[in-house]
Design a protein around this motif. Sequence first.
Motif, mmCIF file in Angstrom:
data_model
loop_
_atom_site.group_PDB
_atom_site.id
_atom_site.type_symbol
_atom_site.label_atom_id
_atom_site.label_comp_id
_atom_site.label_asym_id
_atom_site.label_seq_id
_atom_site.Cartn_x
_atom_site.Cartn_y
_atom_site.Cartn_z
ATOM 1 N N PRO A 190 44.224 53.145 43.243
ATOM 2 C CA PRO A 190 42.776 53.163 43.480
ATOM 3 C C PRO A 190 42.433 53.772 44.838
ATOM 4 C CG PRO A 190 43.497 51.018 42.682
ATOM 5 C CD PRO A 190 44.732 51.786 43.024
ATOM 6 N N GLU A 191 41.243 54.389 44.926
ATOM 7 C CA GLU A 191 40.833 55.059 46.152
ATOM 8 C C GLU A 191 40.204 54.115 47.165
ATOM 9 O OE1 GLU A 191 38.321 58.314 45.158
ATOM 10 O OE2 GLU A 191 39.867 59.374 44.006
ATOM 11 N N SER A 192 39.783 52.918 46.732
ATOM 12 C CA SER A 192 39.113 51.990 47.639
ATOM 13 C C SER A 192 39.348 50.564 47.153
ATOM 14 C CB SER A 192 37.606 52.273 47.674
ATOM 15 O OG SER A 192 37.009 51.908 46.431
ATOM 16 N N PRO A 193 39.096 49.575 48.018
ATOM 17 C CA PRO A 193 39.218 48.182 47.565
ATOM 18 C C PRO A 193 38.315 47.861 46.379
ATOM 19 C CG PRO A 193 39.140 48.273 49.960
ATOM 20 C CD PRO A 193 38.848 49.659 49.470
ATOM 21 N N GLU A 194 37.104 48.438 46.326
ATOM 22 C CA GLU A 194 36.208 48.197 45.193
ATOM 23 C C GLU A 194 36.793 48.773 43.909
ATOM 24 O OE1 GLU A 194 33.170 46.539 44.904
ATOM 25 O OE2 GLU A 194 33.816 45.722 46.826
ATOM 26 N N ASP A 195 37.377 49.978 44.023
ATOM 27 C CA ASP A 195 38.030 50.568 42.851
ATOM 28 C C ASP A 195 39.225 49.726 42.395
ATOM 29 O OD1 ASP A 195 36.240 52.650 42.829
ATOM 30 O OD2 ASP A 195 37.540 54.040 43.903
ATOM 31 N N GLU A 196 39.898 49.121 43.362
ATOM 32 C CA GLU A 196 41.041 48.278 43.017
ATOM 33 C C GLU A 196 40.597 47.053 42.220
ATOM 34 O OE1 GLU A 196 44.809 45.968 45.157
ATOM 35 O OE2 GLU A 196 43.344 47.046 46.363
ATOM 36 N N ILE A 197 39.459 46.457 42.609
ATOM 37 C CA ILE A 197 38.919 45.327 41.850
ATOM 38 C C ILE A 197 38.609 45.761 40.415
ATOM 39 C CG2 ILE A 197 36.959 43.754 41.623
ATOM 40 C CD1 ILE A 197 38.776 42.889 43.824
ATOM 41 N N ASP A 198 37.975 46.938 40.270
ATOM 42 C CA ASP A 198 37.652 47.442 38.928
ATOM 43 C C ASP A 198 38.923 47.650 38.105
ATOM 44 O OD1 ASP A 198 35.010 47.413 39.622
ATOM 45 O OD2 ASP A 198 34.815 49.586 39.848
ATOM 46 N N ARG A 199 39.922 48.262 38.720
ATOM 47 C CA ARG A 199 41.173 48.504 37.989
ATOM 48 C C ARG A 199 41.813 47.187 37.563
ATOM 49 N NH1 ARG A 199 46.564 49.769 41.104
ATOM 50 N NH2 ARG A 199 46.087 47.588 41.591
ATOM 51 N N ASP A 200 41.863 46.230 38.474
ATOM 52 C CA ASP A 200 42.506 44.956 38.160
ATOM 53 C C ASP A 200 41.722 44.180 37.102
ATOM 54 O OD1 ASP A 200 44.411 45.649 39.979
ATOM 55 O OD2 ASP A 200 43.746 44.259 41.547
ATOM 56 N N LEU A 201 40.402 44.322 37.107
ATOM 57 C CA LEU A 201 39.573 43.682 36.084
ATOM 58 C C LEU A 201 39.883 44.254 34.707
ATOM 59 C CD1 LEU A 201 37.180 42.014 34.984
ATOM 60 C CD2 LEU A 201 35.668 43.858 35.770
ATOM 61 N N VAL A 202 39.922 45.578 34.604
ATOM 62 C CA VAL A 202 40.215 46.219 33.325
ATOM 63 C C VAL A 202 41.645 45.888 32.886
ATOM 64 C CG1 VAL A 202 40.532 48.443 32.183
ATOM 65 C CG2 VAL A 202 38.518 48.055 33.614
ATOM 66 N N ALA A 203 42.574 45.868 33.836
ATOM 67 C CA ALA A 203 43.958 45.548 33.490
ATOM 68 C C ALA A 203 44.075 44.130 32.939
ATOM 69 C CB ALA A 203 44.852 45.716 34.713
ATOM 70 N N ALA A 204 43.326 43.186 33.526
ATOM 71 C CA ALA A 204 43.351 41.811 33.018
ATOM 72 C C ALA A 204 42.816 41.762 31.591
ATOM 73 C CB ALA A 204 42.535 40.899 33.928
ATOM 74 N N HIS A 205 41.733 42.502 31.339
ATOM 75 C CA HIS A 205 41.197 42.576 29.974
ATOM 76 C C HIS A 205 42.246 43.126 29.011
ATOM 77 C CE1 HIS A 205 38.624 43.692 26.593
ATOM 78 N NE2 HIS A 205 39.147 44.901 26.678
ATOM 79 N N LEU A 206 42.902 44.185 29.400
ATOM 80 C CA LEU A 206 43.898 44.808 28.524
ATOM 81 C C LEU A 206 45.088 43.893 28.291
ATOM 82 C CD1 LEU A 206 43.763 48.454 29.888
ATOM 83 C CD2 LEU A 206 43.198 47.732 27.557
ATOM 84 N N ARG A 207 45.533 43.200 29.329
ATOM 85 C CA ARG A 207 46.649 42.256 29.135
ATOM 86 C C ARG A 207 46.270 41.192 28.105
ATOM 87 N NH1 ARG A 207 47.095 42.676 34.838
ATOM 88 N NH2 ARG A 207 45.993 40.685 35.088
ATOM 89 N N GLY A 208 45.034 40.741 28.171
ATOM 90 C CA GLY A 208 44.585 39.768 27.181
ATOM 91 C C GLY A 208 44.572 40.338 25.785
ATOM 92 N N GLN A 209 44.081 41.563 25.625
ATOM 93 C CA GLN A 209 44.040 42.186 24.309
ATOM 94 C C GLN A 209 45.441 42.421 23.745
ATOM 95 O OE1 GLN A 209 40.995 42.686 22.614
ATOM 96 N NE2 GLN A 209 40.583 41.325 24.346
ATOM 97 N N ILE A 210 46.354 42.821 24.606
ATOM 98 C CA ILE A 210 47.726 43.059 24.151
ATOM 99 C C ILE A 210 48.380 41.749 23.733
ATOM 100 C CG2 ILE A 210 50.018 43.774 24.950
ATOM 101 C CD1 ILE A 210 48.474 45.865 26.724
ATOM 102 N N ALA A 211 48.135 40.687 24.501
ATOM 103 C CA ALA A 211 48.680 39.377 24.125
ATOM 104 C C ALA A 211 48.105 38.919 22.789
ATOM 105 C CB ALA A 211 48.389 38.354 25.218
ATOM 106 N N LEU A 212 46.804 39.114 22.593
ATOM 107 C CA LEU A 212 46.148 38.652 21.373
ATOM 108 C C LEU A 212 46.535 39.466 20.146
ATOM 109 C CD1 LEU A 212 42.599 37.805 22.732
ATOM 110 C CD2 LEU A 212 44.232 36.204 21.710
ATOM 111 N N ALA A 213 47.164 40.628 20.346
ATOM 112 C CA ALA A 213 47.654 41.386 19.191
ATOM 113 C C ALA A 213 48.697 40.587 18.420
ATOM 114 C CB ALA A 213 48.242 42.723 19.648
ATOM 115 N N ARG A 214 49.304 39.600 19.082
ATOM 116 C CA ARG A 214 50.239 38.695 18.394
ATOM 117 C C ARG A 214 49.489 37.653 17.568
ATOM 118 N NH1 ARG A 214 53.355 36.101 23.175
ATOM 119 N NH2 ARG A 214 51.957 37.167 24.609
ATOM 120 N N TRP A 215 48.186 37.585 17.728
ATOM 121 C CA TRP A 215 47.339 36.568 17.079
ATOM 122 C C TRP A 215 46.101 37.278 16.553
ATOM 123 C CZ3 TRP A 215 48.357 31.888 15.570
ATOM 124 C CH2 TRP A 215 47.361 30.918 15.432
#
Length: 524
Positions: A58-83
């Motif tokens: 990320p280019e800035s701390p704010e961008d890092e928050i956005d990236r980490d937010l989207v990554a958390a969403h994706l981790r949840g979706q990938i986990a839920l693919a088992r369910w």
Amino acid sequence: MTLVDEFIDWYLAENPVRAALLGADGYDRTLGDLSASAFTARERAAEEWLRKLSESTPESPEDEIDRDLVAAHLRGQIALARWPEWRREPAAYLGVIFGSMFTPFQQRLKPEAELVDAAVARLAEVPAVLAACQANLDPELAADLLVTRGLDQARTGRRFLTETLPALVGDPDLRARLARAAEPAADAFDGLVRFLEGFEPRGSWRMGEELYSALLREQEMLGYGAAELHEKGRQAWAELDTRMTEVAARLGSGSWRAAMESLMDDHPPTLEAMRAEYEAETLRAREFVRDRGLVTFPEGEVCRVEPSPEFQRPIIAVASYLAPPPLSSSRDGVFFVPYTPDGFTEEQVRQRLRTNSRPQMPSISVHEGYPGHHWHLSWMAGNPHRARKIFRTPYFVEGWGLYVEKLMHEQGYFDTPQTELAHLDCRIWRAARIVVDTALHCDDMTIEQAEEFLTTKASLSPGTAAGEVSRYCAWPTQAPSYLTGALEIERIRADYTGDLRTFHDTIAGSGGLPLGLARKVVLG
């Protein structure tokens, strides 16, 4: 364009109903692809997006928050693919249809003729979506309880599409056009009802501790799993039990349960009277918050108080909230009062009124309205980051709703022993939710035991408890979000050194972030 922006564009295109309900232009003529191949393709794409984001800088701390937010969403979706919800329950399809048809007429972001055009286009796709539902449901994965919930909703489909929806249209010609277009879709709902009545599911609704804990750690970014959360719920219940016994003594009762039973007899006489009293209480809370200067109000915000939609009544037994679409300029939200489904007996209606008693109304209005969900989600919509508008976790959103209940108690809003006890009852119910949800999904508690727990360890009526437990079975990890999130927000506030209003504006304006990210935004 950043990688997060690229992902958001892909996400909106793949989820057109959600995109339209968020207020994005150009997505309101389709229900999207709900075929099995589309679901599996989205699951594979989520893994690739997470890989790319994990490798990005990320280019800035704010961008890092956005990236980490989207990554958390994706981790949840990938986990839920088992369910996979789309193989397990009709809700994956019915929610898309009902939400896409009803919400635009609630939000009124476009002229009525355009809303009808969009609805007609979507109605044409309903038969294909319901056919996909029948093709994709797997009897080895689907659970009887979840299919029954879907069946109850599907039975409202014909009346909703052919009567309720057209009644939302003022122009007679447009209303008639919409009613005509609804007939084939209503026929498809009739076919789904017949299919579900003959469907024989053999799966379980229990998620299991491994996946449950993975979602807490990977999606919610909490530092603990299901067992630790269960114990936190039990400890919180015991502490609240002690406090409530003390308040009940001020009311002349040796038992807070007996005191609450008595307080619940003071309720509105009808469902419409309940709605009217909630509306008055919501306005009172708004003025109190403004007078105390607890938050900054977004320009143009309006909170309407209306009966819950017909299609929600079979599956939601408590108050709920429809947020303003954050990708639009609207700040108009709806507090839905929990009406009962058609066919409820007079006694069932009375029990619903009792669980929305006058002493309880201040807490519920604060939670749903000011400075709870309505204020938060209206204020959050002004955040300039698209990711923060789109992705949010109930552990913040519902945690905020419960946090502000305690805040308003601190500020003196619950100014009688009756409203104070009801406020604490709302909180102990959320502690009971933690205990029940974790126990249900980690194979320790039956549905009957869960219902008994809610009627004896909180003040829910048997009917409301049954509706709540059904919801927990269908939506694992959501029920604990209220008290868990509230406690985390309180801890962040304890470490904050500025004034209260700035704290509220900052943390709530940052979005509905996983609590670890919210801490970074507020404290650095």
